[in-house]
Design a protein around this motif. Sequence first.
Motif: not given
Length: 54
Positions: A42-50
């Motif tokens: 898993s990884k933390q992403i922003d609302e644009e998927g970055n």
Amino acid sequence: MKKGIEISGAIFANEGNIDHDEFLDKFIEFIEANGWGFGGGSKQIDEEGNDFRE
């Protein structure tokens, strides 16, 4: 042969942000409570998927 489920997607809170560690703790608790196992990442992403790193 065992059958499983592959999950691909993103989870966002309706309000505010989700803490990555808190989410993983609850997710693994849910998985283990049902007698299942999880393999993956898993990884933390922003609302644009970055990728998001604090």
